[in-house]
Design a protein around this motif. Sequence first.
Motif, PDB file in Angstrom:
ATOM      1  N   PHE A  80       0.820  -1.213   0.000  1.00 57.22           N
ATOM      2  CA  PHE A  80       0.000   0.000   0.000  1.00 57.22           C
ATOM      3  C   PHE A  80       0.856   1.265   0.000  1.00 57.22           C
ATOM      4  O   PHE A  80       1.050   1.897   1.046  1.00 57.22           O
ATOM      5  N   ALA A  82       0.112   4.107  -0.890  1.00 60.04           N
ATOM      6  CA  ALA A  82      -0.690   5.272  -0.515  1.00 60.04           C
ATOM      7  C   ALA A  82      -0.848   5.399   0.991  1.00 60.04           C
ATOM      8  O   ALA A  82      -1.469   6.354   1.466  1.00 60.04           O
ATOM      9  N   GLY A  83      -0.275   4.465   1.744  1.00 61.48           N
ATOM     10  CA  GLY A  83      -0.299   4.556   3.204  1.00 61.48           C
ATOM     11  C   GLY A  83      -1.025   3.401   3.853  1.00 61.48           C
ATOM     12  O   GLY A  83      -1.978   2.849   3.293  1.00 61.48           O
ATOM     13  N   GLY A 100      -4.631   3.525   2.526  1.00 57.57           N
ATOM     14  CA  GLY A 100      -5.006   4.678   1.708  1.00 57.57           C
ATOM     15  C   GLY A 100      -5.569   5.795   2.544  1.00 57.57           C
ATOM     16  O   GLY A 100      -4.912   6.310   3.452  1.00 57.57           O
ATOM     17  N   SER A 101      -6.819   6.163   2.285  1.00 54.46           N
ATOM     18  CA  SER A 101      -7.453   7.271   3.004  1.00 54.46           C
ATOM     19  C   SER A 101      -7.640   6.974   4.487  1.00 54.46           C
ATOM     20  O   SER A 101      -7.840   7.890   5.289  1.00 54.46           O
ATOM     21  N   ASP A 116     -11.086   1.104   1.804  1.00 55.42           N
ATOM     22  CA  ASP A 116      -9.727   1.316   2.299  1.00 55.42           C
ATOM     23  C   ASP A 116      -9.453   0.551   3.596  1.00 55.42           C
ATOM     24  O   ASP A 116      -9.012   1.098   4.610  1.00 55.42           O
ATOM     25  N   THR A 187      -5.085   2.980  -7.282  1.00 52.38           N
ATOM     26  CA  THR A 187      -3.866   3.668  -6.853  1.00 52.38           C
ATOM     27  C   THR A 187      -3.519   3.353  -5.401  1.00 52.38           C
ATOM     28  O   THR A 187      -2.362   3.490  -4.994  1.00 52.38           O
ATOM     29  N   THR A 188      -4.510   2.912  -4.614  1.00 55.85           N
ATOM     30  CA  THR A 188      -4.259   2.549  -3.223  1.00 55.85           C
ATOM     31  C   THR A 188      -3.251   1.410  -3.124  1.00 55.85           C
ATOM     32  O   THR A 188      -2.507   1.304  -2.145  1.00 55.85           O
ATOM     33  N   GLY A 190      -0.973   0.933  -5.628  1.00 56.68           N
ATOM     34  CA  GLY A 190       0.115   1.275  -6.540  1.00 56.68           C
ATOM     35  C   GLY A 190      -0.141   0.939  -7.991  1.00 56.68           C
ATOM     36  O   GLY A 190       0.806   0.860  -8.788  1.00 56.68           O
ATOM     37  N   SER A 193      -5.266   3.812 -11.985  1.00 54.39           N
ATOM     38  CA  SER A 193      -6.709   3.863 -11.788  1.00 54.39           C
ATOM     39  C   SER A 193      -7.440   3.491 -13.073  1.00 54.39           C
ATOM     40  O   SER A 193      -7.049   3.900 -14.165  1.00 54.39           O
TER      41      SER A 193
END
Length: 223
Positions: A80, A82-83, A100-101, A116, A187-188, A190, A193
């Motif tokens: 992940f 995106a975090g 992600g978010s 997420d 994109t979460t 990698g 989209s």
Amino acid sequence: MKLQRLALLSVLILSAAVLTGCSGLGSNPLGGQVPGGSGSAGTSGSNAANGDGAAGPVRGDGVNTTVDCSAFIAAVTALFPAGVSSPLVQTPQTCVWGVGSNASATADVVGQSFSDIFSLSFSYGDDAEVQYQGDDGEITGGAANLTKIDGVGTAASYYDGGTGIPQVSAWSGKVACGAHLFIDDATTVGLASTGDGTHIVAASDTGALAKKVAEICAVGWKG
């Protein structure tokens, strides 16, 4: 065990006892039942070794399965970009992360989220193969809707429910694993989209993503 997404998350946070008394590896609220298992979360078998015969993060005492979620942090973080959070909520056999978010979200926020989220559920015992086979049988339409994943454990497979997001089950030795991924955008993890909210991960990317998820399951028996 057939639960909608919100119900599953509420159970993970508020009622470990419910999962302990239900099918071994959980359910897939994205559509179709994946890793459900045919046995209880506390499985047969009694030793503190993983599937490869060495001490690992997934253990059983003959009654219950427990997992050390910290052992998976590096592998989960790599999936992940995106975090990802630290493990926020867990039953003894389940690890859950906000991604992600939700990478900085509290457990309460993750519990109310509809995306997420990434979770791993394990079953340990002599019936690991039965657990894995039970997962196959509970998927909508049965094993015909599964895609096999090569090169991970004794057996691994996934089901994407038409979204392209793979829900993975895997097995090796005495350890069975079910992994559930809930995201709104590729994109979460990698990937590019798709721009399509109904098919979030491109078909060309799904298989490789499933194998990455299965390799995270494999940490449970590799140690």
